[in-house]
Motif scaffolding. Sequence first.
Motif, PDB file in Angstrom:
ATOM      1  N   TYR A 286       0.696  -1.175   0.076  1.00 52.23           N
ATOM      2  CA  TYR A 286       0.065   0.061   0.190  1.00 52.23           C
ATOM      3  C   TYR A 286       0.846   1.238   0.062  1.00 52.23           C
ATOM      4  O   TYR A 286       2.031   1.427   0.474  1.00 52.23           O
ATOM      5  CB  TYR A 286      -0.765   0.002   1.229  1.00 52.23           C
ATOM      6  N   SER A 287       0.157   2.316  -0.688  1.00 52.03           N
ATOM      7  CA  SER A 287       0.784   3.518  -0.369  1.00 52.03           C
ATOM      8  C   SER A 287       0.352   4.163   1.088  1.00 52.03           C
ATOM      9  O   SER A 287      -0.215   3.493   1.689  1.00 52.03           O
ATOM     10  CB  SER A 287       0.058   4.667  -1.402  1.00 52.03           C
ATOM     11  N   THR A 288       1.075   5.295   1.553  1.00 45.49           N
ATOM     12  CA  THR A 288       0.783   5.825   2.910  1.00 45.49           C
ATOM     13  C   THR A 288      -0.722   6.044   3.126  1.00 45.49           C
ATOM     14  O   THR A 288      -1.381   5.635   3.983  1.00 45.49           O
ATOM     15  CB  THR A 288       1.623   6.950   3.160  1.00 45.49           C
ATOM     16  N   GLU A 289      -1.180   6.663   2.120  1.00 48.93           N
ATOM     17  CA  GLU A 289      -2.593   6.839   2.101  1.00 48.93           C
ATOM     18  C   GLU A 289      -3.660   5.827   2.313  1.00 48.93           C
ATOM     19  O   GLU A 289      -4.445   5.548   2.884  1.00 48.93           O
ATOM     20  CB  GLU A 289      -2.823   7.855   0.947  1.00 48.93           C
ATOM     21  N   THR A 290      -3.193   4.717   1.514  1.00 53.59           N
ATOM     22  CA  THR A 290      -4.017   3.486   1.570  1.00 53.59           C
ATOM     23  C   THR A 290      -3.902   2.599   2.631  1.00 53.59           C
ATOM     24  O   THR A 290      -4.997   2.224   3.281  1.00 53.59           O
ATOM     25  CB  THR A 290      -3.890   2.745   0.231  1.00 53.59           C
TER      26      THR A 290
ATOM     27  N   THR B 202      -3.493  -2.730  -5.970  1.00 49.15           N
ATOM     28  CA  THR B 202      -1.997  -3.100  -5.720  1.00 49.15           C
ATOM     29  C   THR B 202      -1.867  -4.332  -6.916  1.00 49.15           C
ATOM     30  O   THR B 202      -2.790  -5.131  -7.358  1.00 49.15           O
ATOM     31  CB  THR B 202      -1.428  -3.414  -4.425  1.00 49.15           C
TER      32      THR B 202
END
Length: 136
Positions: free
Chosen positions: A15-19, A57
């Motif tokens: 995941y990205s930080t936001e996700t 992802t």
Amino acid sequence: MSLVGHALKMAKIYYSTETFNHAMRVAAYVAENPLIPYGIMDDCIALAIMHDLWEDTKYPKEDTFLGEHISRCLELLTKENEQNYVEYIDAIKSSADKCQEAYWVKIADMKDHLSQTDTLTDKLKKKYLATLAHLL
């Protein structure tokens, strides 16, 4: 390693930080829901953490660690690009007897989306509120 531990590890990798932050909020909403049966709470928390892995992802769908049931729930939570959102929500609701974990996670997911007022557009708000009625 537990399923929740595995879910956290995969979320940190994929995941990205936001996700990742979204998934953690969804997991927290699941954990505080008194309507979720105690016997499935850990699976619901793990599924909440992983609920966007297949959709957002390159996480491998063949991960055998998940087991058949959690994989089926994760598949149910994964909206295909061409899938109508109402049909997607109706599929989750109609499968609630077999994959109640997916049902509870989707409610928590929608709650999180609706609570993020900095990113919630009128269009998204209308979509989530309209389909929440289908889910409930």
